[in-house]
Write an enzyme that holds these catalytic residues in place. Structure first.
Site, PDB file in Angstrom:
ATOM      1  N   ASP A   6       0.841  -1.188   0.000  1.00 47.52           N
ATOM      2  CA  ASP A   6       0.000   0.000   0.000  1.00 47.52           C
ATOM      3  C   ASP A   6       0.885   1.250   0.000  1.00 47.52           C
ATOM      4  OD1 ASP A   6      -2.712   1.265   0.506  1.00 47.52           O
ATOM      5  OD2 ASP A   6      -1.629   1.967   2.270  1.00 47.52           O
ATOM      6  N   GLU A  55       1.740  -0.434  -5.059  1.00 46.57           N
ATOM      7  CA  GLU A  55       0.791   0.633  -5.369  1.00 46.57           C
ATOM      8  C   GLU A  55       1.679   1.865  -5.556  1.00 46.57           C
ATOM      9  OE1 GLU A  55      -3.395   2.437  -3.718  1.00 46.57           O
ATOM     10  OE2 GLU A  55      -1.774   2.187  -2.275  1.00 46.57           O
TER      11      GLU A  55
END
Length: 724
Positions: free
Chosen positions: A364, A400
Site C-alpha cells: 500500500d 501501489e
C-alpha cells in the site's frame, strides 16, 4: 480486561537472554529450562519492563536490564506459549523534540505474533491529555493514567511448524490471475460455510469458498490487510469500524478478529491452515500490507506501540518535531530510512513468507516506502534491501506506485523486480467503454502490455497489474450504474471518496426497473471483464465483480462492515447474473490455454517472416492496418490482431511456443458498425469465440466468417475471433 491492576507480586527471575531475534520467542534456555526470550529495540529509552498478565488481568512487571546495541532483552523462565504481555518504556517526555515516552502506557510489542483483545481508544490510551482545554497544546501535556486495562496484549506463540507438507504453487507472473478479496467479506454471507466459520480464515479455507476460486480459475488471492489493525477514533465515535484494515498496528500478527479458533495464539495456526488449503488447490496467497503508516496517527493520536517505544526512531517528523511528516494521509509515516524501521519491515516480510507460508505482497502506498529523506528514490534503502534479500526477491512484489506527497506518483518507475498496479490501464479502459477517449492511442498501449510504461530495464509485460476496479472505488456493477458517489452511510456527508470515477450509469442513476438499461449494464460488465482478461499483463479481479456485486454507489466502503461491504452470494443463483460468472470463468480458461494472451515479452510489431505477418497488428473498421493518422483520429472501434506464430521464448523442453492467432474487435459506439475481417496473410477464416452482445455466454457462438467479409459488430460489444 477492564479489571486489570498492577499486582504487588514479586518479579520472576530474569536471565540475560539474547538480543536476537526481536520479539517474544519461546524456547528452551540454560539447563533445559523452558521460557521466553524478550527483546525490544528502544533506542533512546531509559528503562524497559515486560509486563505479564494472568487470566484475571493481574500484571507482573519484569525489568529488562540487559542492553545490547539499543536492544533491551532478557529470558524469563517459565513463561509459556499463551502468555499475554506488553511493554512499559521509560524515557523523557519532551514532545517539542519528538520524545514521547510515557511508562503509564502499556505498549504492544512490534514483533508480537498474536494479539488478544481489541483497541477501543478511550482517553486512557493516549500518551497526552486528550481533553486538555487548549487543544493546540494538548499533545504536550502528559497523561499519567494507566492504559493497561484498556489495550490488547501480545501473546507468546510456540514455533512448531516446519511446512514440510506444504507445496507452494509458484505460478509464473505471466500465468497469474489475481483475485482481490476481503477475508471477512468474502465468506460472511456464504450459505455453504458453517455460520461459526463465516468471516474467518477457517471460512476462507472451507471447500465451499475454495471451490468458487478454482471454478473461476484464479491463481492467487490478494487479501486485504490481515496484519493486526485498530479502528480509528472518528469511526468508533460514529458507531462504525475500519472494515478494510488499512490501519496496521501489529506487523507479525494475523488480525485476531478474523479467527474462529481463538485469539491467544490459535489465530496463527488457523491462518497457516488457510494458506495450506489454498496452496493445495493451486492458489497462491498475496497479502496487502501497510508499512507506510500505523494506527497511532499524528501527535493527537493514541500511544499504542511505536510512539511510546521511540517516537523519533520510528516516525518521520517535521522540522517542528512535535509534528509528523504525513505522506499517507493517515497522520504519520514510518521512517523507512532508519535501520531499525527497515529491519522491522523486512523481518515482518520474511516472517510471513518463511513461517506463515505466503507467496507475495502488495505494498500500500509503496512510494512512501521508496522515499529517502524526502523525495521518492528508486535507489532508496528499502528497495535496495528488498532487491538483495534472498527470501524476498523470490516472492511476488506488487507496488501501489504512489503516495499523497510531492512527486509521489510513480507509475512505471519501480525497478525490474517489481510489478505495479497500473491505474493508467484502469482509466483508459473505463474511458473507452463510456466513449470518452479522444482517440485510441491510450487503449492501444494498455491492451498490449503498456510498453510505454514498462519496456525498460529488463521489465516485462507482467510488470503491469491490469485492473478496472479495486477495493477502493466503485464495484464493476456500480461503475455502470452510478455517475456520482453515494457515501452517505460513511457519516462524512458524502465528502469522502474520489469524485473522479470515470463511470457511466447507462441512463439512470442507481438501480432501475428499466429492462433496457439493465441489459445494457450487463453488456457493459461483459465488455469490461472481457477487455481485462484479453489484455496483455496480469489481470486483477475484485471479489464479487464476476457476480454483479453492488455497494449501492458507495465508492469508499472502508467502514462498511455489513451487507454493503460483504459479498452477496445469492447473486450466484440469480439468472440475471449467473451468465457473467460463467463468462469470467471461460475467459480465464482461454488465458490459461493460450500463451499468446499471457506473453512473457513485449510485442515487437515487426514482420518476422517474408509474408509480412507481425506478432501484433491494429486494424480500423475498414479492415485496413491503422496508420499514424488513425491513432490520432476520434474512433469508437479498434481491432487488435495477436499472432500465435511469433511468440518469443521457448517452452520448458526448449521447443518454440506456438499458439492460435486471434482478432479482438472492441466497439464502444452506441450503434452497430461494420468491420471488414483482414485477409491474408492474417487469416483465411475466423471463428467467433466470444460475442459480448449475447446475454448467455455459456457456449461460444461458433460462427465462421471468411476473411475479407464485412461483419456487423453490435453496439457496445467485444468480439473475439480465432483464426482457423
Amino acid at each position: 480486561m477492564n479489571g486489570a491492576r498492577h499486582a504487588a507480586v514479586p518479579a520472576p527471575v530474569v536471565w540475560p537472554g539474547a538480543p536476537t531475534p526481536l520479539g517474544a520467542r519461546f524456547r528452551v534456555g540454560p539447563d533445559g529450562v523452558a521460557g521466553t526470550n524478550f527483546a525490544l529495540w528502544a533506542g533512546g529509552a531509559e528503562a524497559v519492563r515486560v509486563c505479564l498478565f494472568d487470566e484475571r488481568g493481574r500484571e507482573t512487571r519484569v525489568p529488562l536490564t540487559e542492553l545490547t546495541h539499543e536492544i533491551w532483552h532478557g529470558f524469563v523462565p517459565g513463561v509459556m506459549p499463551g502468555q499475554r504481555y506488553g511493554y512499559r518504556v521509560d524515557g523523557r517526555w519532551d514532545p517539542w523534540t519528538g520524545a514521547r515516552w510515557n511508562p503509564a502506557k502499556l505498549l504492544l510489542d512490534p514483533y508480537a505474533r498474536a494479539v488478544d483483545g481489541e483497541f477501543t481508544l478511550p482517553p486512557q490510551v493516549y500518551g497526552h491529555v486528550r481533553d486538555w482545554p487548549e487543544q493546540y497544546v494538548a499533545d504536550t501535556v502528559r497523561d499519567d493514567r494507566d492504559s493497561a486495562p484498556y489495550v490488547p496484549k501480545g501473546v507468546v506463540v510456540d514455533d512448531d511448524d516446519d511446512w514440510e507438507d506444504d507445496r507452494r504453487p509458484k505460478t509464473p507472473w505471466a500465468d497469474s490471475v489475481i483475485y482481490e478479496l476481503h477475508v471477512r467479506g468474502f465468506t460472511k454471507l456464504h450459505p455453504q460455510i458453517p455460520e461459526e466459520l463465516r468471516g474467518t480464515y477457517a471460512g476462507l479455507a472451507h471447500p465451499a469458498a475454495i471451490e468458487h476460486l478454482v471454478k473461476l480459475g484464479v491463481t492467487a488471492v490478494e487479501l486485504l490487510p490481515v496484519h493486526q489493525f485498530a479502528h480509528e477514533d472518528h469511526l468508533l465515535r460514529r458507531g462504525l469500524r475500519n472494515y478494510w484494515g488499512y490501519n496496521s498496528i501489529g506487523y507479525f500478527a494475523p488480525h485476531a478478529g478474523y479467527a474462529a479458533s481463538g485469539t491467544t495464539g490459535e489465530q496463527v495456526g488457523e491462518f497457516k491452515r488457510m494458506v495450506r488449503a489454498l496452496h493445495a488447490a493451486g492458489i497462491e496467497v498475496i497479502l496487502d500490507v501497510v508499512y507506510n503508516h500505523t494506527a497511532e496517527a499524528g501527535e493527537l493520536g493514541p500511544t499504542l506501540s511505536l510512539k511510546g517505544i521511540d517516537n523519533r526512531g520510528y516516525y518521520r517528523l517535521q522540522d517542528d518535531a512535535r509534528r509528523y511528516a504525513d505522506y499517507t494521509g493517515c497522520g504519520n509515516t514510518l521512517h523507512v530510512v532508519q535501520p531499525q524501521v527497515l529491519r522491522l519491515i523486512t523481518d515482518s516480510l520474511r516472517y510471513w513468507v518463511t513461517e506463515m507460508g505466503v507467496d507475495g505482497f502488495r505494498f500500500d502506498l509503496a512510494a512512501a516506502l521508496a522515499r529517502s529523506m524526502h523525495d521518492v528514490d528508486m535507489l532508496s534503502p528499502f528497495l535496495a534491501v528488498i532487491a538483495q534479500d534472498p527470501v524476498l526477491r523470490r516472492v511476488k512484489l506488487i507496488a501501489e506506485p504512489w503516495d499523497i506527497g510531492s512527486g509521489g506518483y510513480q507509475v512505471g518507475a519501480f525497478p525490474p523486480l517489481w510489478t505495479e498496479w497500473n491505474d493508467r490501464y484502469r482509466g483508459a479502459v473505463r474511458d473507452f467503454w463510456r466513449h470518452a477517449l479522444p482517440d485510441v492511442r491510450e487503449m492501444g498501449y494498455r491492451l498490449s502490455g503498456s510498453s510505454d510504461l514498462y519496456a525498460w530495464g529488463g521489465r516485462r509485460p507482467y510488470a503491469s497489474v491490469n485492473f478496472v476496479t479495486a477495493h477502493d472505488g466503485f464495484t464493476l456493477r456500480d461503475l455502470v450504474s452510478y455517475e456520482r458517489k453515494h457515501n452517505e452511510a460513511n457519516g462524512e456527508h458524502n465528502r469522502d471518496g474520489t469524485d473522479d470515477n470515470r463511470s457511466w450509469n447507462c441512463g439512470a442513476e442507481g438501480e432501475t426497473r428499466d429492462e433496457r438499461i439493465r441489459a445494457l449494464r450487463r453488456r457493459q460488465l461483459r465488455n469490461l471483464l472481457t477487455t481485462l482478461l484479453l489484455s496483455t499483463g496480469v489481470p486483477m479481479l475484485v471479489a464479487g465483480d464476476e457476480l454483479g456485486r453492488t455497494q449501492r454507489g458507495n465508492n469508499n466502503a472502508y467502514c462498511q462492515d455489513n451487507e454493503i461491504g460483504w459479498l452477496d452470494w445469492s447473486l450466484r443463483e440469480d439468472p440475471a447474473w449467473r451468465p457473467l460468472c460463467d463468462l469470467t470463468s471461460r475467459l480465464i480458461g482461454l488465458r490459461h490455454r493460450h500463451p499468446v494472451l499471457r506473453r512473457r515479452a513485449f510485442f515487437s510489431g515487426r514482420a518476422q517472416s517474408a509474408d509480412g505477418l507481425r506478432d501484433l497488428a491494429w486494424f480500423t473498421a475498414r479492415g485496413a492496418e491503422m496508420t499514424e493518422g488513425d491513432w490520432y483520429a476520434p474512433a469508437a472501434t479498434l481491432g487488435m490482431y495477436l499472432s500465435g506464430r511469433d511468440i518469443p521464448g521457448r517452452d520448458e523442453r526448449g521447443a518454440p511456443v506456438v499458439d492460435d492467432s486471434f482478432l479482438a474487435v472492441l466497439h464502444a459506439g452506441e450503434r452497430p458498425t461494420g468491420f471488414v475481417l483482414p485477409g491474408p496473410p492474417w487469416a483465411e477464416r475466423y471463428e467467433v469465440l466470444v460475442d459480448t452482445s449475447r446475454e448467455d455466454q455459456a457456449e461460444p457462438p461458433g460462427t465462421v466468417h471468411p476473411a475479407g467479409t464485412e461483419i456487423t459488430v453490435p453496439e457496445r460489444a467485444v468480439l473475439l475471433l480465432r483464426v482457423v
